[in-house]
Enzyme design. Structure first.
Site, PDB file in Angstrom:
ATOM      1  N   LYS A 166       0.863  -1.184   0.000  1.00 40.74           N
ATOM      2  CA  LYS A 166       0.000   0.000   0.000  1.00 40.74           C
ATOM      3  C   LYS A 166       0.897   1.229   0.000  1.00 40.74           C
ATOM      4  O   LYS A 166       1.704   1.419   0.908  1.00 40.74           O
ATOM      5  CB  LYS A 166      -0.899  -0.022   1.232  1.00 40.74           C
ATOM      6  N   LYS A 207      -2.207  -1.457  -3.859  1.00 31.90           N
ATOM      7  CA  LYS A 207      -3.050  -0.279  -3.794  1.00 31.90           C
ATOM      8  C   LYS A 207      -2.214   0.980  -3.881  1.00 31.90           C
ATOM      9  O   LYS A 207      -1.201   1.051  -3.196  1.00 31.90           O
ATOM     10  CB  LYS A 207      -3.794  -0.336  -2.451  1.00 31.90           C
TER      11      LYS A 207
HETATM   12  C1  PBG Z   1      -7.600   2.960   5.715  1.00 31.49           C
HETATM   13  C2  PBG Z   1      -7.812   2.945   4.259  1.00 31.49           C
HETATM   14  C3  PBG Z   1      -7.599   3.960   3.312  1.00 31.49           C
HETATM   15  C4  PBG Z   1      -8.067   3.467   2.104  1.00 31.49           C
HETATM   16  C5  PBG Z   1      -8.520   2.166   2.335  1.00 31.49           C
HETATM   17  N1  PBG Z   1      -8.331   1.860   3.668  1.00 31.49           N
HETATM   18  C6  PBG Z   1      -7.108   5.347   3.455  1.00 31.49           C
HETATM   19  C7  PBG Z   1      -5.709   5.622   3.815  1.00 31.49           C
HETATM   20  O1  PBG Z   1      -4.887   4.736   4.001  1.00 31.49           O
HETATM   21  O2  PBG Z   1      -5.425   6.800   3.972  1.00 31.49           O
HETATM   22  C8  PBG Z   1      -8.099   4.203   0.801  1.00 31.49           C
HETATM   23  C9  PBG Z   1      -9.170   3.791  -0.135  1.00 31.49           C
HETATM   24  C10 PBG Z   1      -9.450   4.728  -1.228  1.00 31.49           C
HETATM   25  O3  PBG Z   1      -8.830   5.790  -1.413  1.00 31.49           O
HETATM   26  O4  PBG Z   1     -10.375   4.403  -1.983  1.00 31.49           O
HETATM   27  N2  PBG Z   1      -6.306   2.943   6.152  1.00 31.49           N
END
Ligand code: PBG
Length: 324
Positions: free
Chosen positions: A196, A249
């Site tokens: 991520k 992601k």
């Molecule tokens: C929680 C999380 C996030 C997203 C999914 N789970 C936000 C982040 O990490 O700031 C992002 C999903 C999206 O932008 O569609 N940690």
């Protein structure tokens, strides 16, 4: 060679379909749902036209609509009424996500796979994904692991089919696996947000989930967009800790990572087509600058072509209607 070999011969009419290498099926799609404890009717998210924060009373209906479109799974995000420094409202039996899971399962049982996002950022008043030392302004890894275990177990108890840790703490998969197993949930899979990135494309999500942070940013735990070997190290660790499905992601700016992860590991691989990717297409389409349906199809088929088996996308309902 030329003119014996003419690749255009296979590009016409139905022959084109016959030689298509990648297909998009509704079976690959996961629709995110935002369930919000502070509202009584659905509220559209301004930066994500067509996506709503919904109250608990609507969640079963929404899930039913999704299941009726043939979409196999949802991923749930909760927006709680109460936030504190420790994210206390993330693991209670009666908290927002746990209640939502119970309602969806009561309505649909096995007809819909319910995945829950396991993170603290929606539940903490500082907005970070873990326990924080507020004086040092540091996000503390190991104390967070204990809370993640509690969250995952509470989701499983409520009936979640899969838990998906997204906070990028080291050891998160192992800690959750251990907590689940100790509570008799050894058959609940973990879908890990293994790679991520620290991405600006989460902006609209943070508005949706009210999870913007009060200091710093998430760069001390999320990955540097410049790195790709590091993604494989993350995946290696998560696989060793027992991850069942790997998430990359965001999706579109990271197709090379999806490709490398799928090719090197052969794991069930998911791509998260995130909020900013959704917002870009919606905004361009609203201006008449892009054909929305074609942009959706091309995005999703590209993510599949890169190697994703599963696509988490805010376009899941739209795509399901298009694929019918
Ligand atoms: C929680 C999380 C996030 C997203 C999914 N789970 C936000 C982040 O990490 O700031 C992002 C999903 C999206 O932008 O569609 N940690």
């Amino acid at each position: 060679m030329f003119p014996d070999v003419r690749l255009r011969r296979l590009r016409k009419g139905k022959i084109r379909n016959l030689v298509r290498e990648t297909t998009l099926s509704v079976d690959a799609l996961v629709q995110p749902i935002f369930v919000n404890e502070n509202i009584y009717s659905p509220v559209e998210i301004p930066s994500m036209p067509g996506i709503y924060n919904i109250p608990l009373s609507e969640v079963a209906n929404e899930a039913k609509e999704i299941a009726n479109l043939g979409i196999p799974a949802v991923i749930l995000f909760g927006v709680p009424a109460f936030k504190d420094a420790k994210g206390s409202s993330s693991y209670g039996e009666k908290d927002i996500v746990q209640e939502a899971v119970r309602r969806i399962k009561a309505e649909l049982g096995d007809k819909l796979v319910v995945i829950t996002d396991v993170c603290m950022c929606e539940y903490t008043n500082h907005g970070h994904c873990g326990i924080v030392d507020l004086e040092k302004k540091e996000i503390l890894n190991d104390p967070t692991l204990e809370v993640l275990g509690k969250i995952a177990v509470s989701h499983a108890k409520a009936g979640a089919d899969i838990v998906a840790p997204s906070c990028m703490m080291d050891g998160m998969v192992g800690a959750i696996r251990q907590a689940l197993d100790l509570s008799g949930f050894e058959n609940i899979p973990i879908m890990s947000y293994a790679a991520k990135y620290h991405s600006c494309f989460y902006g609209p999500f943070r508005e949706a989930a009210e999870s913007g942070y009060s200091f710093g940013d998430r760069s001390t735990y999320q990955m540097d967009p410049a790195n790709s070997n590091e993604a494989l190290r993350e995946v290696t660790l998560d696989v060793a800790e027992g991850a069942d499905i790997i998430i990359v992601k965001p999706a579109l700016p990271y197709l090379d990572i999806i490709y490398r992860v799928k090719t090197d590991y052969g794991m069930p691989t998911a791509a998260y087509n995130v909020s900013g990717e959704y917002a870009m297409i919606k905004a361009a389409a609203a201006n008449g600058w892009l054909d929305e349906k074609k942009a959706i199809y091309e995005s999703l088929i590209s993510i599949k072509r890169a190697g994703a088996d599963i696509i988490i996308t805010y376009f899941a309902k739209d795509a399901a209607r298009m694929l019918k």
